[in-house]
Design a protein around this motif. Structure first.
Motif, mmCIF file in Angstrom:
data_model
loop_
_atom_site.group_PDB
_atom_site.id
_atom_site.type_symbol
_atom_site.label_atom_id
_atom_site.label_comp_id
_atom_site.label_asym_id
_atom_site.label_seq_id
_atom_site.Cartn_x
_atom_site.Cartn_y
_atom_site.Cartn_z
ATOM 1 N N HIS A 35 0.839 -1.201 0.000
ATOM 2 C CA HIS A 35 0.000 0.000 0.000
ATOM 3 C C HIS A 35 0.875 1.252 0.000
ATOM 4 O O HIS A 35 0.626 2.199 -0.737
ATOM 5 C CB HIS A 35 -0.911 -0.020 1.230
ATOM 6 N N MET A 36 1.929 1.233 0.843
ATOM 7 C CA MET A 36 2.826 2.379 0.902
ATOM 8 C C MET A 36 3.495 2.609 -0.453
ATOM 9 O O MET A 36 3.606 3.738 -0.912
ATOM 10 C CB MET A 36 3.882 2.171 1.982
ATOM 11 N N VAL A 94 1.093 4.349 -2.704
ATOM 12 C CA VAL A 94 0.912 5.768 -2.377
ATOM 13 C C VAL A 94 2.081 6.582 -2.943
ATOM 14 O O VAL A 94 1.887 7.651 -3.525
ATOM 15 C CB VAL A 94 0.782 5.971 -0.846
ATOM 16 N N LEU A 95 3.304 6.047 -2.812
ATOM 17 C CA LEU A 95 4.485 6.724 -3.364
ATOM 18 C C LEU A 95 4.399 6.811 -4.889
ATOM 19 O O LEU A 95 4.659 7.851 -5.476
ATOM 20 C CB LEU A 95 5.769 5.989 -2.955
#
Lengths: 110, 145
Positions: free
Chosen positions: A83-84, A87-88
């Motif tokens: 998920h991170m 987002v990036l």
């Protein structure tokens, strides 16, 4: 939109909880008492952090004699880091679009 | 592993005032961010970001300092009031670099997400579960003697 993934992130974004996850991973499962030996907070404090991790589905508890043993759920951990990464990627894509739009606007004004 | 804030940046071959208009004007925002955008560009101003197929998300403008800083609090759930605990803070910083602009975006507040309201509701429940565990341990301990 990403409520579930945000919850994972929120649970992991705390340095103490990250340390606990690392320790549980390294030990391949641990009890709150064992963790209390490696982290400078009370057993109660550790129990509270473990409850947050458990609620997010990042660790699961099982009975080990008189104690409760915690293990990391790899699938959920992968989900959080994935998920991170997304987002990036999203911000990189948005910044690239802003760059294109601004440079086109600047050229047009040029 | 997973940080509370993320930061990305890009160097753009256009001056800050041009970049500022792209970053803050609704017609441009609707091209790089959402599908539709309404923005009341002043501190405390309301933003409505719509993604076709996903829904409308509210945000609130926090800082407007042209052409340097634009920040807003972005609600992570549909149709709700943005505030700490249910939103992340997005900060755009523009700095001149040569004849261009270095644009940085920082998104932060992931650590608090989701917990503010849930913590309160579930606290009692967690607490009683904790006690049941402790009692179980005590019962086992006594039984083992």
């Amino acid at each position: 939109m990403t409520e579930e993934a945000d919850r994972l992130w929120a649970a992991l974004a705390d340095p103490t909880r990250q340390r606990l996850v690392d320790l549980i991973l390294a030990a391949d499962g641990a009890t709150a008492t064992a963790l209390a030996r490696d982290v400078p907070i009370t057993r109660q404090g550790i129990a509270k952090h473990l409850a947050v991790l458990e609620r997010a589905g990042l660790v699961e508890a099982s009975r080990a004699g008189r104690e409760v043993r915690f293990a990391v759920r790899r699938d959920r951990l992968d989900q959080a880091t994935g998920h991170m990464a997304r987002v990036l990627e999203n911000w990189d894509r948005r910044l690239a679009t802003i760059k294109d739009l601004a440079e086109a606007e600047h050229d047009a004004q040029g | 592993m997973v940080p509370d804030r993320i930061s990305r940046e890009v160097v753009i071959d256009a001056p800050p005032d041009v970049v500022w208009s792209i970053v803050t004007e609704p017609r441009h925002v609707a091209r790089w961010f959402s599908d539709e955008a309404d923005i009341d560009l002043r501190p405390g101003g309301a933003m409505l970001l719509t993604w076709h197929g996903h829904g409308a998300y509210q945000a609130r403008v926090e800082t407007v300092d042209p052409p340097r800083t634009f920040t807003f609090r972005w609600l992570r759930r549909e149709n709700n009031e943005p505030r700490e605990g249910t939103s992340t803070l997005v900060e755009f910083t523009l700095a001149p670099e040569g004849s261009g602009t270095r644009l940085r975006v920082v998104e932060s507040g992931f650590q608090q997400l989701s917990w503010a309201e849930e913590e309160r509701a579930r606290y009692a429940d967690e607490n009683s579960r904790g006690w049941i565990r402790e009692l179980d341990e005590l019962v086992d301990y006594i039984a083992a003697r």
